[in-house]
Scaffold this active site. Structure first.
Site, PDB file in Angstrom:
ATOM      1  N   GLU A 234      33.271  41.540  62.543  1.00 34.81           N
ATOM      2  CA  GLU A 234      34.261  41.797  62.224  1.00 34.81           C
ATOM      3  C   GLU A 234      34.174  41.467  60.575  1.00 34.81           C
ATOM      4  O   GLU A 234      34.087  40.094  60.275  1.00 34.81           O
ATOM      5  CB  GLU A 234      35.341  42.271  62.496  1.00 34.81           C
ATOM      6  CG  GLU A 234      35.577  42.615  63.696  1.00 34.81           C
ATOM      7  CD  GLU A 234      37.040  43.314  63.771  1.00 34.81           C
ATOM      8  OE1 GLU A 234      37.576  43.939  65.520  1.00 34.81           O
ATOM      9  OE2 GLU A 234      38.153  42.815  63.532  1.00 34.81           O
TER      10      GLU A 234
ATOM     11  N   CYS B   5      35.765  39.644  52.966  1.00 32.10           N
ATOM     12  CA  CYS B   5      35.763  38.062  53.706  1.00 32.10           C
ATOM     13  C   CYS B   5      34.842  38.416  55.069  1.00 32.10           C
ATOM     14  O   CYS B   5      34.462  39.347  55.844  1.00 32.10           O
ATOM     15  CB  CYS B   5      37.140  38.022  54.573  1.00 32.10           C
ATOM     16  SG  CYS B   5      36.936  37.091  55.844  1.00 32.10           S
TER      17      CYS B   5
ATOM     18  N   CYS C  82      33.751  33.105  68.291  1.00 30.53           N
ATOM     19  CA  CYS C  82      33.716  31.408  67.302  1.00 30.53           C
ATOM     20  C   CYS C  82      34.327  30.575  68.684  1.00 30.53           C
ATOM     21  O   CYS C  82      34.497  30.641  69.645  1.00 30.53           O
ATOM     22  CB  CYS C  82      35.724  31.003  66.720  1.00 30.53           C
ATOM     23  SG  CYS C  82      35.877  29.667  66.043  1.00 30.53           S
TER      24      CYS C  82
ATOM     25  N   CYS D  71      41.710  27.333  67.972  1.00 29.20           N
ATOM     26  CA  CYS D  71      42.606  27.540  67.141  1.00 29.20           C
ATOM     27  C   CYS D  71      43.508  28.487  68.080  1.00 29.20           C
ATOM     28  O   CYS D  71      43.332  29.285  68.180  1.00 29.20           O
ATOM     29  CB  CYS D  71      42.207  27.386  65.366  1.00 29.20           C
ATOM     30  SG  CYS D  71      41.189  26.444  65.099  1.00 29.20           S
TER      31      CYS D  71
ATOM     32  N   CYS E 268      45.257  31.542  66.363  1.00 29.96           N
ATOM     33  CA  CYS E 268      44.082  32.486  66.072  1.00 29.96           C
ATOM     34  C   CYS E 268      42.991  33.549  67.089  1.00 29.96           C
ATOM     35  O   CYS E 268      42.454  33.189  68.176  1.00 29.96           O
ATOM     36  CB  CYS E 268      42.456  31.795  65.488  1.00 29.96           C
ATOM     37  SG  CYS E 268      41.496  32.779  64.909  1.00 29.96           S
TER      38      CYS E 268
ATOM     39  N   GLY F 258      34.354  32.972  63.139  1.00 29.54           N
ATOM     40  CA  GLY F 258      33.345  32.008  63.353  1.00 29.54           C
ATOM     41  C   GLY F 258      33.384  30.636  62.567  1.00 29.54           C
ATOM     42  O   GLY F 258      34.271  30.608  61.459  1.00 29.54           O
ATOM     43  N   GLU F 259      33.302  29.347  62.575  1.00 30.04           N
ATOM     44  CA  GLU F 259      33.192  27.651  62.144  1.00 30.04           C
ATOM     45  C   GLU F 259      31.811  28.422  61.464  1.00 30.04           C
ATOM     46  O   GLU F 259      30.607  27.663  62.065  1.00 30.04           O
ATOM     47  CB  GLU F 259      33.594  26.960  63.388  1.00 30.04           C
ATOM     48  CG  GLU F 259      33.329  25.596  62.309  1.00 30.04           C
ATOM     49  CD  GLU F 259      34.567  25.331  61.326  1.00 30.04           C
ATOM     50  OE1 GLU F 259      33.214  24.978  60.140  1.00 30.04           O
ATOM     51  OE2 GLU F 259      35.093  25.845  61.409  1.00 30.04           O
TER      52      GLU F 259
ATOM     53  N   SER G 235      35.431  28.500  54.380  1.00 27.11           N
ATOM     54  CA  SER G 235      36.224  27.984  55.004  1.00 27.11           C
ATOM     55  C   SER G 235      36.244  27.181  56.162  1.00 27.11           C
ATOM     56  O   SER G 235      35.338  27.463  56.855  1.00 27.11           O
ATOM     57  CB  SER G 235      37.302  28.813  55.761  1.00 27.11           C
ATOM     58  OG  SER G 235      38.818  28.248  55.975  1.00 27.11           O
TER      59      SER G 235
ATOM     60  N   SER H 212      41.382  24.829  56.660  1.00 29.88           N
ATOM     61  CA  SER H 212      41.781  25.696  57.528  1.00 29.88           C
ATOM     62  C   SER H 212      42.957  24.269  58.165  1.00 29.88           C
ATOM     63  O   SER H 212      42.552  23.875  59.256  1.00 29.88           O
ATOM     64  CB  SER H 212      41.118  25.551  59.133  1.00 29.88           C
ATOM     65  OG  SER H 212      40.662  27.078  58.537  1.00 29.88           O
ATOM     66  N   LEU H 213      43.983  23.134  57.382  1.00 30.65           N
ATOM     67  CA  LEU H 213      44.826  23.015  57.804  1.00 30.65           C
ATOM     68  C   LEU H 213      45.775  22.650  58.681  1.00 30.65           C
ATOM     69  O   LEU H 213      45.224  22.164  59.566  1.00 30.65           O
ATOM     70  CB  LEU H 213      45.846  22.125  56.401  1.00 30.65           C
ATOM     71  CG  LEU H 213      46.192  20.526  56.704  1.00 30.65           C
ATOM     72  CD1 LEU H 213      45.305  19.468  56.727  1.00 30.65           C
ATOM     73  CD2 LEU H 213      47.415  20.512  55.147  1.00 30.65           C
ATOM     74  N   HIS H 214      47.173  23.686  58.660  1.00 31.23           N
ATOM     75  CA  HIS H 214      47.856  24.191  59.158  1.00 31.23           C
ATOM     76  C   HIS H 214      48.969  23.174  59.911  1.00 31.23           C
ATOM     77  O   HIS H 214      49.525  23.747  61.128  1.00 31.23           O
ATOM     78  CB  HIS H 214      47.437  25.133  60.275  1.00 31.23           C
ATOM     79  CG  HIS H 214      46.329  25.731  60.072  1.00 31.23           C
ATOM     80  ND1 HIS H 214      46.267  27.132  59.060  1.00 31.23           N
ATOM     81  CD2 HIS H 214      44.951  26.157  60.699  1.00 31.23           C
ATOM     82  CE1 HIS H 214      45.569  28.004  58.779  1.00 31.23           C
ATOM     83  NE2 HIS H 214      44.188  27.271  59.527  1.00 31.23           N
TER      84      HIS H 214
ATOM     85  N   ASN I 285      49.647  36.553  61.451  1.00 30.86           N
ATOM     86  CA  ASN I 285      49.338  37.691  61.496  1.00 30.86           C
ATOM     87  C   ASN I 285      50.113  37.795  62.988  1.00 30.86           C
ATOM     88  O   ASN I 285      48.901  37.414  63.287  1.00 30.86           O
ATOM     89  CB  ASN I 285      48.731  38.155  60.804  1.00 30.86           C
ATOM     90  CG  ASN I 285      48.627  38.064  59.319  1.00 30.86           C
ATOM     91  OD1 ASN I 285      49.496  38.740  58.683  1.00 30.86           O
ATOM     92  ND2 ASN I 285      47.831  37.262  58.705  1.00 30.86           N
TER      93      ASN I 285
ATOM     94  N   CYS J 140      44.518  37.837  58.282  1.00 32.25           N
ATOM     95  CA  CYS J 140      44.040  36.479  58.902  1.00 32.25           C
ATOM     96  C   CYS J 140      44.450  36.335  60.053  1.00 32.25           C
ATOM     97  O   CYS J 140      45.809  36.516  60.222  1.00 32.25           O
ATOM     98  CB  CYS J 140      44.578  35.847  57.338  1.00 32.25           C
ATOM     99  SG  CYS J 140      44.119  34.045  58.139  1.00 32.25           S
TER     100      CYS J 140
END
Length: 382
Positions: free
Chosen positions: A95, A108, A115, A119, A122, A169-170, A201, A223-225, A303, A346
Site C-alpha cells: 500500500e 508514504c 514487514c 512492532c 502496527c 516494511g523496514e 524512517s 520509530s522510538l515509541h 490509529n 500511520c
C-alpha cells in the site's frame, strides 16, 4: 529474449541507464532521454518516446520494459488522502499513501511486502513478511502517484513534493534497493526532490544508520515509541538487539555527518493509552532526549485496527503530554491523523502478504484465544 527476461528500466539510476545504453550499442546521452520520458512524463510505452529513432525504439521493445506495480484498488479519503493497493511480483500487494496539505504533497512509500520487524502496535507487522521490494517496485510507487496527477510542465512543479519511507516494511533491512530508489527521487532526471524532503524512517537498525550516513544524505526519522529499554523491548522488538543508547549514539553520528542545514532527527512516538502516555513516560523522554543532537519529537495518537490490544489516548492526555515535553525543552508536535476512514493512517497499512514467517498465523491464533471463536473471523486473513 523472452518477455519475462526483459530488463525493467524503471529502477535504473542515471549511471545504470548509461551502462544499459552502451550495452545495447547506443550512445550514453540516450540515458538522459530515457530517464526524462520515464520519470518526468511517466511514459511506459517506448513508441511514445518520439525523440528516439524508430530503430532504437524497436530495440528497446525487444530487450526492455518499463513496468510499475499494478493498481488493484484506489481509495480517496474524505480529507483528500489517497491510498493505492498495488500488486507486485510473487503474488503480494503493498500500500502507498498520498497526503495533500496545501502546496505540499507527501507520498508514504513501502519498502517490503509485509514487514520483517514485528512492532506490537502496527497492523503491517501482524501480516508477517514475504520479501523485499525491488528498486523498480519502490520508485514505481512514486511513478504511479505522479502518473495519477498527470505529467509536470517543469521540474519545479510536481504534486509529490515530499517522500517518506514510512509505508510497509523496514527500509534499512532492504538497504540497497531503498537507497537506489531514493537516489532516483533526488536526481533531477528523476523527481528532483530535495534531500531535506526525503525522509527514511527506521525502527533502529544501527549498522545501517551508520552506512546510510556514508552513502546518502536524507532526513532521518526513528520509530522510538518508548522512553526506556524495558518498554521498548516489548513495543519494538528490534530494541533487544540495538538498545536505546546504541541507537541514539548512531543518531548522533548521523546528525554530525549530514551536510544540510536542518540536522535534526525526527523521533516518532505512537501514543498508546495506559502504556507509554503517562507523566512518568514524559519525564523519562525528557531525560533521554534532552541535551543530545537536535531532535524533533512527533507524537502520533494510536490509529486502531481490529484486535490490536491497544487504544488511543484521550485528547486531553495527548495535549498534556505534548505541553510537558515542549515546556521542558523538547520541540514536539502532534501528528494529525489523515486517511483513517480508508485505513491509510500511520500503522494501519496491511496490503496482502504471503507470509513466510507464519507470524500472521500465530497472531490470529492469539486473537482467537483472546476473543473467542465468534470473533476470530475479524483477524486479518491471508
Amino acid at each position: 529474449m523472452t518477455e519475462q527476461a526483459k530488463v525493467n528500466l524503471l529502477g535504473f539510476s542515471y549511471a545504470e541507464m548509461e551502462a544499459f545504453c552502451l550495452d545495447i550499442g547506443e550512445k550514453k546521452f540516450r540515458a538522459q532521454q530515457l530517464l526524462k520520458w520515464i520519470h518526468h512524463h511517466q511514459v511506459d510505452d517506448f513508441e511514445q518516446m518520439t525523440d528516439l529513432g524508430k530503430a532504437f525504439r524497436a530495440k528497446l521493445a525487444e530487450v526492455a520494459e518499463i513496468r510499475a506495480p499494478i493498481v488493484l484498488q484506489e481509495n480517496i479519503s474524505r480529507d483528500g488522502t489517497r491510498k493505492w493497493v498495488l500488486q507486485v511480483d510473487g503474488g503480494g500487494a503493498v500500500e502507498t499513501v498520498f497526503i495533500p496539505d496545501g502546496r505540499r504533497g507527501t507520498l508514504c512509500v513501502s519498502s517490503q511486502v509485509g514487514c520483517s520487524v514485528d512492532c506490537s502496535f502496527c497492523s503491517t507487522g501482524k501480516q508477517g513478511f514475504q520479501r523485499d521490494l525491488s528498486s523498480a517496485e519502490i520508485i514505481g510507487q512514486v511513478w504511479l502517484a505522479s502518473k495519477t496527477f498527470g505529467p509536470r510542465r517543469n521540474l519545479g512543479e510536481h504534486p509529490v513534493t515530499n517522500v517518506v519511507m514510512m509505508g510497509m516494511g523496514e527500509p534499512l533491512l532492504n538497504y540497497d534497493n531503498v537507497v537506489r530508489a531514493m537516489r532516483i527521487m533526488k536526481d533531477d532526471l528523476g523527481y528532483g526532490i530535495s534531500k531535506r524532503r526525503i525522509t527514511l524512517s527506521t525502527s533502529g537498525v544501527v549498522p545501517m544508520i551508520d552506512r546510510l550516513s556514508q552513502d546518502l544524505d536524507v532526513s532521518l526519522a526513528i520509530s522510538l515509541h518508548a522512553p526506556n529499554d524495558a518498554l521498548r523491548d516489548v513495543l519494538v522488538p528490534l530494541n533487544r538487539k540495538y538498545p536505546l543508547e546504541e541507537l541514539l549514539a548512531a543518531c548522533q553520528r548521523y546528525s554530525d555527518g549530514v551536510e544540510h542545514r536542518h540536522k535534526s532527527i525526527t523521533m516518532e512516538y505512537v501514543m498508546l493509552k495506559g502504556v507509554n502516555d503517562q507523566p512518568e513516560h514524559a519525564r523519562q523522554l525528557v531525560k533521554l532526549l534532552r541535551n543530545r543532537m537536535p531532535i524533533k519529537l512527533n507524537l502520533i495518537p494510536f490509529n486502531p485496527f481490529p484486535h490490536s490490544g491497544y487504544e488511543r489516548p484521550a485528547k486531553p492526555d495527548v495535549l498534556a503530554f505534548h505541553k510537558y515535553l515542549n515546556d521542558n525543552g523538547l520541540m514536539t508536535t502532534i501528528r494529525t491523523t489523515r486517511g483513517d476512514d480508508i485505513d491509510a493512517a500511520c500503522g494501519q497499512l496491511v496490503g496482502e502478504v504471503m507470509d513466510r514467517t507464519r507470524r500472521a498465523e500465530r497472531w490470529q491464533q492469539t486473537v482467537f484465544l483472546r476473543t473467542g471463536a465468534g470473533d476470530a473471523h475479524n483477524a486479518p486473513q491471508q
